[in-house]
Design a protein around this motif. Structure first.
Motif, PDB file in Angstrom:
ATOM      1  N   LEU A 157      29.734  39.758  39.412  1.00 32.03           N
ATOM      2  CA  LEU A 157      30.507  40.474  38.384  1.00 32.03           C
ATOM      3  C   LEU A 157      29.847  41.798  37.989  1.00 32.03           C
ATOM      4  O   LEU A 157      30.516  42.827  37.867  1.00 32.03           O
ATOM      5  N   SER A 158      28.519  41.779  37.795  1.00 27.71           N
ATOM      6  CA  SER A 158      27.828  43.009  37.399  1.00 27.71           C
ATOM      7  C   SER A 158      27.983  44.087  38.459  1.00 27.71           C
ATOM      8  O   SER A 158      28.260  45.257  38.158  1.00 27.71           O
ATOM      9  N   ARG A 159      27.803  43.688  39.729  1.00 27.34           N
ATOM     10  CA  ARG A 159      27.933  44.673  40.819  1.00 27.34           C
ATOM     11  C   ARG A 159      29.362  45.203  40.877  1.00 27.34           C
ATOM     12  O   ARG A 159      29.588  46.388  41.111  1.00 27.34           O
ATOM     13  N   THR A 160      30.326  44.324  40.675  1.00 25.55           N
ATOM     14  CA  THR A 160      31.727  44.751  40.703  1.00 25.55           C
ATOM     15  C   THR A 160      32.009  45.767  39.605  1.00 25.55           C
ATOM     16  O   THR A 160      32.652  46.801  39.842  1.00 25.55           O
ATOM     17  N   ILE A 161      31.499  45.500  38.398  1.00 25.11           N
ATOM     18  CA  ILE A 161      31.730  46.410  37.269  1.00 25.11           C
ATOM     19  C   ILE A 161      31.054  47.761  37.501  1.00 25.11           C
ATOM     20  O   ILE A 161      31.634  48.824  37.253  1.00 25.11           O
ATOM     21  N   ILE A 162      29.825  47.729  38.005  1.00 28.81           N
ATOM     22  CA  ILE A 162      29.092  48.985  38.250  1.00 28.81           C
ATOM     23  C   ILE A 162      29.788  49.814  39.328  1.00 28.81           C
ATOM     24  O   ILE A 162      29.978  51.026  39.185  1.00 28.81           O
ATOM     25  N   THR A 163      30.186  49.148  40.427  1.00 28.40           N
ATOM     26  CA  THR A 163      30.860  49.866  41.516  1.00 28.40           C
ATOM     27  C   THR A 163      32.179  50.472  41.037  1.00 28.40           C
ATOM     28  O   THR A 163      32.462  51.654  41.274  1.00 28.40           O
ATOM     29  N   ALA A 164      32.976  49.650  40.355  1.00 27.43           N
ATOM     30  CA  ALA A 164      34.269  50.140  39.865  1.00 27.43           C
ATOM     31  C   ALA A 164      34.063  51.241  38.821  1.00 27.43           C
ATOM     32  O   ALA A 164      34.786  52.249  38.823  1.00 27.43           O
ATOM     33  N   GLY A 165      33.065  51.067  37.950  1.00 24.14           N
ATOM     34  CA  GLY A 165      32.829  52.046  36.885  1.00 24.14           C
ATOM     35  C   GLY A 165      32.428  53.409  37.417  1.00 24.14           C
ATOM     36  O   GLY A 165      32.951  54.439  36.986  1.00 24.14           O
TER      37      GLY A 165
END
Length: 300
Positions: free
Chosen positions: A240-248
């Protein structure tokens, strides 16, 4: 690795029915938009409907009201004007005209020469597309989308398994239809630039989904005795953290394009912004829960 959320334990799979209902509405609107495109009853750009685009650069600013007025007085209908005040440029787009193809741009130049006789201007670019070419481009665009979709299905099926490929393809279709539905509701123009944006969104959505699927596959091998919903839920939380950082970070880049990229790519950047948000949502709430539903039925 930097983590925004420490050891999250969010029950994404438990909310799948709500997500499916919401997405069902989005998909229905997107399908309506597709039907309207096929009927030509939507705001199609000159790429697909045929027409003329003329880009003029003036030596000083001109009043838009007067530009619109002289075009109307000359009998040109369905004209779309877009000005670029910082560069004293004006984009004139005429979707359809009774004037013979090839003569429209000459007619526009003559109208502006007479209407703004005291203001010098040059023709930056001219594009004229006949109705047959527009139809051909429309057909080619649909073929490109179909080939891209088939490629996604084959790649994911080869990389993982067929079920993963179907889930990723549905999620990607969901994203494309969502963006198309938003453009339809807002009556924004459907043109080749939007098709480019949709294919870009499909690629982004696929990459985001693959990251989640990679972790699911790893955990399915390690935790094969645990229930599938639990394994998938844990896998989503782990990335989840990686997904949020990438999308952000991608969202920030697209935001810069939206505000500072100029009018020409404004709608393209807008589509990308929606696509990033909805692509992230679908990889969590659509693609992964589809695996849960499918596997549950196979076990019965």
């Amino acid at each position: 690795m930097f983590e925004i959320i420490k050891t999250p334990k969010i029950d994404f799979i438990g909310k799948r029915n709500i997500a499916f209902m919401a997405s069902g509405i989005f998909i229905a609107i997107g399908i309506v938009a597709l039907i309207q495109i096929a009927r030509g009853a939507i705001n199609l750009g000159i790429d697909f409907s045929g027409g003329t685009s003329v880009h003029l650069k003036f030596e000083k600013p001109i009043p838009m009201d007067h530009a619109r007025k002289i075009l109307e007085q000359s009998g040109l209908k369905d004209v779309d004007l877009q000005d670029f005040p910082a560069e004293n440029k004006l984009l004139i787009r005429i979707k359809k005209s009774d004037i013979e193809t090839g003569k429209v741009s000459e007619n526009i130049v003559r109208i502006f020469s007479e209407g703004f006789s005291g203001t010098k201007f040059v023709v930056d670019s001219t594009t004229e597309i006949g109705p047959k070419i527009g139809k051909s481009l429309q057909k080619d665009a649909l073929i490109a989308v179909a080939i891209a979709t088939a490629g996604i299905l084959i790649y994911i099926a080869w990389r993982f398994r067929f079920k993963f490929g179907v889930a990723a393809t549905i999620a990607t279709f969901h994203d494309v239809l969502f963006v198309l539905g938003v453009f339809y509701i807002m009556n924004k123009e459907i043109n080749l630039l939007l098709i480019t944006a949709l294919l870009t969104i499909a690629g982004y959505s696929l990459t985001d989904t693959v990251v989640v699927f990679d972790r699911i596959r790893e955990n399915m091998k390690l935790r094969y005795k645990e229930p599938i919903p639990l394994v998938i839920n844990s896998s989503i939380n782990e990335v989840l953290s990686r997904t949020i950082i990438t999308a952000g970070t991608t969202f920030l880049a697209a935001t810069a394009l939206f505000f500072f990229g100029g009018e020409v790519i404004h709608d393209f950047a807008f589509a990308i912004l929606i696509g990033i948000a909805i692509g992230t949502y679908s990889s969590i709430f659509i693609a992964s829960p589809i695996l849960v539903v499918w596997k549950g039925r196979l076990r019965k």
